[in-house]
Write an enzyme that holds these catalytic residues in place. Structure first.
Site, short mmCIF file in Angstrom:
data_model
loop_
_atom_site.label_atom_id
_atom_site.label_comp_id
_atom_site.label_asym_id
_atom_site.label_seq_id
_atom_site.Cartn_x
_atom_site.Cartn_y
_atom_site.Cartn_z
N HIS A 77 0.79 -1.24 -0.09
CA HIS A 77 0.09 0.01 0.19
C HIS A 77 1.01 1.17 0.12
O HIS A 77 1.95 1.25 0.53
CB HIS A 77 -0.93 0.22 1.37
N HIS A 95 -3.50 4.08 5.40
CA HIS A 95 -3.51 3.99 3.88
C HIS A 95 -3.84 5.36 3.37
O HIS A 95 -4.69 6.33 3.91
CB HIS A 95 -4.51 3.10 3.01
N HIS A 103 -11.87 1.00 2.29
CA HIS A 103 -10.72 0.00 1.59
C HIS A 103 -11.32 -0.99 0.53
O HIS A 103 -12.50 -1.48 0.80
CB HIS A 103 -10.04 -0.67 2.61
N ASP A 115 -4.57 1.77 -2.17
CA ASP A 115 -4.86 0.07 -2.00
C ASP A 115 -4.04 -0.37 -3.46
O ASP A 115 -4.46 0.20 -4.36
CB ASP A 115 -6.23 -0.22 -2.20
#
Length: 177
Positions: A77, A95, A103, A115
């Site tokens: 990531h 993230h 996500h 992602d």
């Protein structure tokens, strides 16, 4: 008076068109590149090199990794902060998610910008990685990844668990520059 109104209207339309073209060009890349050297974290031996090349609306990602668990998948990531200083890479933050999405599966439109597809290692714990993604830029703007970090996790990302895919500890981290 009517002619003056038409000229003003035409001027505003032209200004709007130029603004639209300028915005579109800011959202597309023309070969901008960034790199990251990943160092081991959390007591692992994982390390790697990653390049990002912005081509139009897409970013081509190439990586080479070693020290991974053999014949396994690891989560991968872009993280929000360009800070890999802590021994467990928690300093890199969560993230990268400029659009505050859940996500999810990379390139699905229902995912964090950070992602990325999992890394798949060979029997020696090495991996070559290639992916083409969209949803982020190779610059320092609001959707840009330059100045952020890229992280390898111990376990595979399941692409559904919130907020980070249940991919376990961070085993390698590098600043994107």
């Amino acid at each position: 008076m009517n002619r003056k109104f038409k000229m003003i209207s035409l001027g505003l339309s032209l200004a709007g068109l130029l603004a639209l073209v300028a915005c579109q060009s800011m959202e597309q890349g023309t070969g901008q590149k960034a790199n990251a050297s990943l160092e081991s974290k959390s007591g692992s031996t994982a390390k790697g090199e990653v390049t990002f090349v912005w081509q139009g609306n897409d970013v081509l990602i190439n990586g080479k990794f070693s020290g991974l668990k053999p014949n396994a998948e690891q989560g991968f990531h872009v993280h929000e902060k360009g800070d890999c200083s802590s021994p467990d890479a928690v300093s890199a933050g969560g993230h990268f998610n400029p659009e505050t999405k859940a996500h999810g599966m990379p390139n699905s439109g229902m995912n964090h910008a950070g992602d990325l597809p999992n890394i798949k290692s060979d029997a020696s714990g090495n991996a070559n990685y290639t992916a083409t993604l969209h949803g982020f830029a190779v610059n320092t703007g609001p959707t840009g990844i330059v100045g952020r970090s890229v992280v390898v996790h111990r376990d595979p990302d399941d692409y559904k668990s919130q907020p980070a895919g249940n991919s376990g500890p961070r085993i390698a981290c590098g600043l994107i520059k």
